[in-house]
Design a protein around this motif. Sequence first.
Motif, short mmCIF file in Angstrom:
data_model
loop_
_atom_site.label_atom_id
_atom_site.label_comp_id
_atom_site.label_asym_id
_atom_site.label_seq_id
_atom_site.Cartn_x
_atom_site.Cartn_y
_atom_site.Cartn_z
N UNK A 79 0.83 -1.20 0.00
CA UNK A 79 0.00 0.00 0.00
C UNK A 79 0.87 1.26 0.00
N UNK A 80 0.51 2.23 -0.83
CA UNK A 80 1.17 3.53 -0.83
C UNK A 80 0.15 4.58 -0.39
N UNK A 81 0.48 5.30 0.68
CA UNK A 81 -0.42 6.34 1.19
C UNK A 81 0.34 7.66 1.24
N UNK A 82 -0.35 8.73 0.92
CA UNK A 82 0.25 10.06 0.92
C UNK A 82 -0.42 10.89 2.01
N UNK A 83 0.39 11.63 2.77
CA UNK A 83 -0.12 12.45 3.87
C UNK A 83 -1.27 13.34 3.41
N UNK A 84 -2.31 13.40 4.23
CA UNK A 84 -3.46 14.24 3.91
C UNK A 84 -3.13 15.73 4.00
N UNK A 85 -2.04 16.05 4.67
CA UNK A 85 -1.66 17.45 4.80
C UNK A 85 -1.07 18.01 3.50
N UNK A 86 -0.79 17.12 2.55
CA UNK A 86 -0.39 17.58 1.22
C UNK A 86 -1.68 17.76 0.43
N UNK A 87 -2.11 18.98 0.24
CA UNK A 87 -3.45 19.25 -0.28
C UNK A 87 -3.51 19.23 -1.81
N UNK A 88 -2.41 19.49 -2.48
CA UNK A 88 -2.42 19.55 -3.93
C UNK A 88 -2.58 18.15 -4.53
N UNK A 89 -3.66 17.95 -5.29
CA UNK A 89 -3.91 16.63 -5.90
C UNK A 89 -2.82 16.29 -6.92
N UNK A 90 -2.31 17.30 -7.60
CA UNK A 90 -1.24 17.08 -8.57
C UNK A 90 0.04 16.62 -7.89
N UNK A 91 0.37 17.24 -6.76
CA UNK A 91 1.56 16.84 -6.00
C UNK A 91 1.40 15.44 -5.42
N UNK A 92 0.22 15.13 -4.98
CA UNK A 92 -0.04 13.79 -4.42
C UNK A 92 0.16 12.72 -5.50
N UNK A 93 -0.35 12.99 -6.70
CA UNK A 93 -0.18 12.03 -7.81
C UNK A 93 1.29 11.89 -8.19
N UNK A 94 2.03 13.01 -8.19
CA UNK A 94 3.45 12.96 -8.51
C UNK A 94 4.22 12.10 -7.52
N UNK A 95 3.97 12.31 -6.24
CA UNK A 95 4.65 11.52 -5.21
C UNK A 95 4.26 10.05 -5.29
N UNK A 96 2.99 9.78 -5.57
CA UNK A 96 2.51 8.40 -5.70
C UNK A 96 3.28 7.68 -6.81
N UNK A 97 3.44 8.34 -7.93
CA UNK A 97 4.13 7.71 -9.07
C UNK A 97 5.61 7.47 -8.77
N UNK A 98 6.24 8.45 -8.11
CA UNK A 98 7.65 8.28 -7.78
C UNK A 98 7.85 7.09 -6.85
N UNK A 99 7.03 7.01 -5.81
CA UNK A 99 7.19 5.93 -4.82
C UNK A 99 6.89 4.58 -5.46
N UNK A 100 5.89 4.52 -6.34
CA UNK A 100 5.58 3.26 -7.03
C UNK A 100 6.78 2.76 -7.83
N UNK A 101 7.56 3.67 -8.37
CA UNK A 101 8.69 3.28 -9.22
C UNK A 101 9.92 2.86 -8.43
N UNK A 102 10.02 3.25 -7.17
CA UNK A 102 11.24 2.95 -6.40
C UNK A 102 10.98 2.03 -5.20
N UNK A 103 9.75 1.72 -4.92
CA UNK A 103 9.41 0.94 -3.73
C UNK A 103 9.80 -0.53 -3.90
#
Length: 515
Positions: A158-182
């Motif tokens: 499971x990949x979860x992004x902090x709710x305190x990061x409000x930008x949906x675009x930033x959340x998607x960017x971080x999700x993709x990065x973590x998916x590629x390196x996890x």
Amino acid sequence: MNKELIINAAPQGVEIALLEDKKLVELHSEKADASFAVGDLYLGKVKKLIPGLNAAFVDVGFEKDAFLHYTDLSPYARSLLKFTQMAMQDKSPEGFDFSKFETEPEIIKTGKVTEVLGQKPNILVQILKEPIAAKGPRLSCEISLPGRFVVLTPFNDVIAVSRKIHSSEERRRLQKIVESIKPRNFGVIVRTAAEGKNTAELHEDLSNLFASWKSLQQNMKGASAPAKILSEQTKTTSILRDLLNEDFNKIVVNDKALYNDTRSYIQKIAPNKADIVSYYHNGSPIFDQFGVTKQVKAAFGKTVNLPSGAYLIIEHTEALHVIDVNSGYKSVGNNQEENALQTNLEAAEEIARQLRLRDIGGIIVVDFIDMKLPDNKKRLHEAMEGFMRIDRAKHAVLAISKFGLMQITRQRMKPEMSINTQEVCPSCQGTGKISSALILEDEIEKNLSYLSMQKHKGLKVVVHPILYAYLTKGLISIRRRWSWKFKQKIRIDANNNYHLTEFHFFDAQDEEIRL
């Protein structure tokens, strides 16, 4: 907001003060022989199952068995039990490849502890709460390894992004990065501090955590319960890991070794911040120099005064904390409702600070000054939520009840910080009573008689000003009677620094006479 970390190292341990805009908001202590800190990982042995509580007691080496509730078992408890056995029995030099580990089915939320831990196995556990009072540590099987930007959680993807990061675009960017390196068989929680970070920074943080996991596997080999497997970082580094941001502008340490360790850690996690660390060696205590001692004396204790003249009364019971807000001499106008609101808003900010500073947990009931208007009550509730927002502990703030009470719950992770700011009265030595002036008069006279017999001349007695007034009043004063009696001039001087019943004798050369 400017943040400063003042670190006082002593043989007994380390004290850490966090200042925000020069105001003390957190105070941490770490004893030199500290054990069972939150985040530590232990190999424990299940000792007793309590079906009525749906919980187990686990031996982790503490004097009392630690508590593990079914809800803290983690959905991946069976995978954790399987991993524990494999890691203990592993004999390969590099350790088995965790990416090829086959996870077990998840346990159900409404299950029974006896279904999972019925064989009383050895199990890898993490300290969820430090020992408090007569209770042992509280445990969790939700294993997590926290880093600066991400948290690594094994046995899931499971990949979860902090709710305190409000930008949906930033959340998607971080999700993709973590998916590629996890790595496989690991979940990742992306922390708020990861916002705006690039792939290289996240990958480095994740690699460090994966190295910690490999160390954990190595430490599990041949281990026998109870045993510590992996320690959380020191208080200093864990605070820096969780709090270090652009607001930090000063870290001061009074121990050379700790200074070097802190600077090295900052150099590793935030090289641009390494210069904010400085070594303090000016002689006077570091907490005195930066005003921490004075703030501790003012902030701890039953009564806390506010700048306006209002004050708080903080009482502690076994079940909860009670805070009473009093207006004191505060008066900002003729409007009683507005006075009450302004006092309550000032008190709310200080209460939020006190909860962090004392690390108060559990149920807190606040008795604010009564207000009649619903809008003012709503405004106070919203203000309290805002003041509490920077608190890292999980908390909930309820609206003001019809009795004028606000209820707050706050996560308790360790024993409450309690500092006794009272000192023993030098006059009464804590008894609440002092000798009468008549008895003091007799005591001084007896000493004068003894000193006269020892051929001391030019005797002088130094006393508190109040006692001085008593001994010298009138035409035929006590001092004059003593001069006649001992056939020499007896001098009496006053000293404002003496306490009420203190007195000392001096000879003609002004040298103190030790009796």
